[in-house]
Scaffold this motif. Sequence first.
Motif, PDB file in Angstrom:
ATOM      1  N   MET A  36       0.819  -1.209   0.000  1.00 39.66           N
ATOM      2  CA  MET A  36       0.000   0.000   0.000  1.00 39.66           C
ATOM      3  C   MET A  36       0.849   1.254   0.000  1.00 39.66           C
ATOM      4  N   ALA A  37       2.000   1.196   0.664  1.00 38.83           N
ATOM      5  CA  ALA A  37       2.869   2.365   0.637  1.00 38.83           C
ATOM      6  C   ALA A  37       3.337   2.646  -0.788  1.00 38.83           C
ATOM      7  N   LEU A  38       3.700   1.585  -1.508  1.00 39.57           N
ATOM      8  CA  LEU A  38       4.230   1.761  -2.852  1.00 39.57           C
ATOM      9  C   LEU A  38       3.152   2.129  -3.857  1.00 39.57           C
ATOM     10  N   LEU A  39       1.964   1.560  -3.720  1.00 39.89           N
ATOM     11  CA  LEU A  39       0.979   1.741  -4.776  1.00 39.89           C
ATOM     12  C   LEU A  39      -0.183   2.635  -4.404  1.00 39.89           C
ATOM     13  N   VAL A  40      -0.176   3.168  -3.186  1.00 37.09           N
ATOM     14  CA  VAL A  40      -1.208   4.141  -2.833  1.00 37.09           C
ATOM     15  C   VAL A  40      -0.558   5.425  -2.332  1.00 37.09           C
ATOM     16  N   LEU A  41       0.219   5.330  -1.253  1.00 35.55           N
ATOM     17  CA  LEU A  41       0.763   6.544  -0.653  1.00 35.55           C
ATOM     18  C   LEU A  41       1.732   7.250  -1.592  1.00 35.55           C
ATOM     19  N   LEU A  42       2.627   6.490  -2.183  1.00 36.05           N
ATOM     20  CA  LEU A  42       3.587   7.087  -3.118  1.00 36.05           C
ATOM     21  C   LEU A  42       2.880   7.759  -4.294  1.00 36.05           C
ATOM     22  N   PRO A  43       1.949   7.078  -4.970  1.00 36.92           N
ATOM     23  CA  PRO A  43       1.237   7.737  -6.063  1.00 36.92           C
ATOM     24  C   PRO A  43       0.471   8.977  -5.631  1.00 36.92           C
ATOM     25  N   VAL A  44      -0.144   8.961  -4.457  1.00 36.28           N
ATOM     26  CA  VAL A  44      -0.887  10.153  -4.032  1.00 36.28           C
ATOM     27  C   VAL A  44       0.062  11.325  -3.878  1.00 36.28           C
ATOM     28  N   ALA A  45       1.222  11.068  -3.259  1.00 36.53           N
ATOM     29  CA  ALA A  45       2.219  12.138  -3.149  1.00 36.53           C
ATOM     30  C   ALA A  45       2.667  12.580  -4.537  1.00 36.53           C
ATOM     31  N   SER A  46       2.852  11.617  -5.411  1.00 44.66           N
ATOM     32  CA  SER A  46       3.267  11.935  -6.776  1.00 44.66           C
ATOM     33  C   SER A  46       2.215  12.755  -7.498  1.00 44.66           C
ATOM     34  N   ALA A  47       0.935  12.420  -7.283  1.00 42.23           N
ATOM     35  CA  ALA A  47      -0.131  13.181  -7.932  1.00 42.23           C
ATOM     36  C   ALA A  47      -0.148  14.611  -7.427  1.00 42.23           C
ATOM     37  N   ALA A  48      -0.002  14.772  -6.113  1.00 39.42           N
ATOM     38  CA  ALA A  48       0.027  16.124  -5.571  1.00 39.42           C
ATOM     39  C   ALA A  48       1.168  16.914  -6.196  1.00 39.42           C
ATOM     40  N   ASN A  49       2.319  16.281  -6.300  1.00 39.74           N
ATOM     41  CA  ASN A  49       3.475  16.932  -6.908  1.00 39.74           C
ATOM     42  C   ASN A  49       3.221  17.266  -8.374  1.00 39.74           C
ATOM     43  N   MET A  50       2.635  16.299  -9.081  1.00 35.57           N
ATOM     44  CA  MET A  50       2.381  16.452 -10.512  1.00 35.57           C
ATOM     45  C   MET A  50       1.464  17.626 -10.800  1.00 35.57           C
ATOM     46  N   SER A  51       0.567  17.905  -9.852  1.00 36.75           N
ATOM     47  CA  SER A  51      -0.433  18.941 -10.105  1.00 36.75           C
ATOM     48  C   SER A  51       0.175  20.326 -10.150  1.00 36.75           C
ATOM     49  N   PHE A  52       1.415  20.459  -9.670  1.00 35.53           N
ATOM     50  CA  PHE A  52       2.059  21.766  -9.678  1.00 35.53           C
ATOM     51  C   PHE A  52       2.927  21.981 -10.914  1.00 35.53           C
ATOM     52  N   TYR A  53       2.865  21.025 -11.842  1.00 38.90           N
ATOM     53  CA  TYR A  53       3.704  21.115 -13.032  1.00 38.90           C
ATOM     54  C   TYR A  53       2.854  21.143 -14.281  1.00 38.90           C
ATOM     55  N   ASN A  54       3.391  21.749 -15.323  1.00 39.17           N
ATOM     56  CA  ASN A  54       2.791  21.627 -16.639  1.00 39.17           C
ATOM     57  C   ASN A  54       3.320  20.341 -17.239  1.00 39.17           C
ATOM     58  N   TYR A  55       2.509  19.315 -17.214  1.00 40.30           N
ATOM     59  CA  TYR A  55       2.984  17.985 -17.589  1.00 40.30           C
ATOM     60  C   TYR A  55       2.025  17.384 -18.602  1.00 40.30           C
ATOM     61  N   VAL A  56       2.340  17.615 -19.876  1.00 39.21           N
ATOM     62  CA  VAL A  56       1.541  17.034 -20.943  1.00 39.21           C
ATOM     63  C   VAL A  56       2.412  16.010 -21.648  1.00 39.21           C
ATOM     64  N   LEU A  57       1.949  14.787 -21.749  1.00 39.21           N
ATOM     65  CA  LEU A  57       2.792  13.710 -22.257  1.00 39.21           C
ATOM     66  C   LEU A  57       3.276  13.954 -23.679  1.00 39.21           C
ATOM     67  N   THR A  58       2.441  14.649 -24.479  1.00 37.00           N
ATOM     68  CA  THR A  58       2.838  14.868 -25.867  1.00 37.00           C
ATOM     69  C   THR A  58       3.714  16.095 -26.027  1.00 37.00           C
ATOM     70  N   ARG A  59       3.928  16.837 -24.906  1.00 31.36           N
ATOM     71  CA  ARG A  59       4.789  18.022 -25.001  1.00 31.36           C
ATOM     72  C   ARG A  59       5.817  17.996 -23.869  1.00 31.36           C
ATOM     73  N   PRO A  60       6.723  17.001 -23.898  1.00 32.54           N
ATOM     74  CA  PRO A  60       7.685  16.871 -22.789  1.00 32.54           C
ATOM     75  C   PRO A  60       8.629  18.060 -22.674  1.00 32.54           C
ATOM     76  N   TRP A  61       8.819  18.825 -23.747  1.00 32.22           N
ATOM     77  CA  TRP A  61       9.728  19.971 -23.681  1.00 32.22           C
ATOM     78  C   TRP A  61       9.141  21.111 -22.867  1.00 32.22           C
ATOM     79  N   ALA A  62       7.802  21.075 -22.687  1.00 29.12           N
ATOM     80  CA  ALA A  62       7.144  22.175 -21.976  1.00 29.12           C
ATOM     81  C   ALA A  62       7.033  21.895 -20.489  1.00 29.12           C
TER      82      ALA A  62
END
Lengths: 284, 300
Positions: B28-54
Amino acid sequence: MRAAARSTLLRRSPVLAASIRLGAAMVLIWTLAPFLWALLTSFTPENEITGEARLPSHLSFDNYVYAWRATPLPLYFLNTLIVAGLTTALSIACSISAAYSFSRYRFAGRGALILGLLVIYLFPATLLVIPLFPIMRTLGLLDSYLGLVLAHATHAVPFCVWMLTGYFDAIPRDLEEAAELDGATPFGAFRRVTLPLAMPGVAATAIFAFLYSWQEYLFVLFFTTGEAVRTLPVGLQVFLSGELDVRWGAINAQSVITTVPVVALFMLLQRHFVRGLTSGALKG
Amino acid sequence: MTAFALRGARWRRRAAPYLLLSPAFALMALLVLLPVASAANMSFYNYVLTRPWAYRFVGLDNYARALADPIFVQAIGVTAVWIAGVVGLQLAIGLLFALVLNENIRFRGALRSLVLVPWATPSVICAFIFMWLLDGNHGIVNAILLGLGVIAQPIQWLSTPGVSLWAAIIALVWHGAPFFAVMLLAGLQTISDEYYEAAEIDGAGAWQRFRYVTFPLLLPTMLVTVLLRVIWTANHVEIPLVMTQGGPANSATTLAILTIVTARGRLDYGYAASLSMWLAALLAVVAVAYLRHRARRLPT
């Protein structure tokens, strides 16, 4: 559950009794009619499927033959068996261990960890697929059985731990202690005395994990880019959305093939399943 | 045994419960807690898979963008209707089921088992079944309604804005009402006969017995179940997604569906992560209420 239901209303007045019986009939119709209509359509020859409320001239297996031979159904079915089977094995292994700990030990942080389990269970797949997709991609776990099994098992574990803890709690420790007096180790006593007694509960928990994995959609949708390891829910939905000329007979046959095994399994052990759901752990 | 070995044995005994918990919690730590932290982090970035340069840090931009996004605002309204419709109807139908199944009717045992069939049916299959029942051209529901004279024209259930959401609601209500029925039936069976007898002695009729005995004593069970289902329903995407793909003109796009479509369709994972955070925040109130209730009743 009580053996005899209270006849609070039946013996009071004939009007109420009739209402109750009417209510029971409506429950039956509402519950079964959609599925029965799908079942009937699946046995209806394709050229007779016009949607009018009419019975088919004869029952035919053509749709099932078509579903099995001309659609990717067998592949999806096999994949679903593999993923659900492995998920069940992994979930049960982790959950028996954890439930044994919660049930038979008292230790610092026990209450907090149980609450933590509940918090983790509340995180939905909707939230988790977003970050997990890039992670799975980086780890090379896309389009793999392992990726799906890990995701499914992780979601199933909290509920399995609850159910099993409840079942283990219901078996008195005296039996284990007696075995320990005869020289068994604590875990050995548990394995040889309590676990066999808890088998119905373990089986019900295993069925739950299996059912969850069988019908899970979102993780499979995100973690499979091709058909190789796709399970039934995603496979059939992608198939349906790709069809220009929808053959409803075949679609309903696919639905029946997907549903009957799990409904049968569920009916077999639903008594235990319902008991686990409504006793202690989850009931208010 | 030497003193050294005895100390080892005691350590093993103290560590045992934690070791037993570790496989489950590691997973659960690896597949729930880690992803939730990752999602929170991801939300502060401009992260579009088709535009990795941006790819760059954008702070709260994604969250602000949601507030200015008309589809986001619409999705909140749709989500409110979705939750109210699904949970409300599931509660009403589940309660009726539970009341009927509590009575001593013939075939009660078989009926109690059969009631669970929709719940055991995979949710995607429920979607297929209702897509078939509600098909615009060949669906049996239209045929019946036309035959009864209720409607003059076939209803295009899944391609009419406003109606498609209710098609999905009906399907999920069919799928999930048994859950309410099971929980409420268990709650009903804990109500002691003495209450009903006392009420009868005081001259209470059937409706009054329900109102003053059944309903108040059932309320705790109802509330707990409702809280849980609100959370589940808000996060449920399969049935509306499969049936409507978000509906004509986003009329069936709940917040959860918007999140999924943003990620999968537009590959805009940064924005999707912020949307899922918005949804989690909106549900946090309900989740906290549920957790506080559970914490009070933890096993000791």
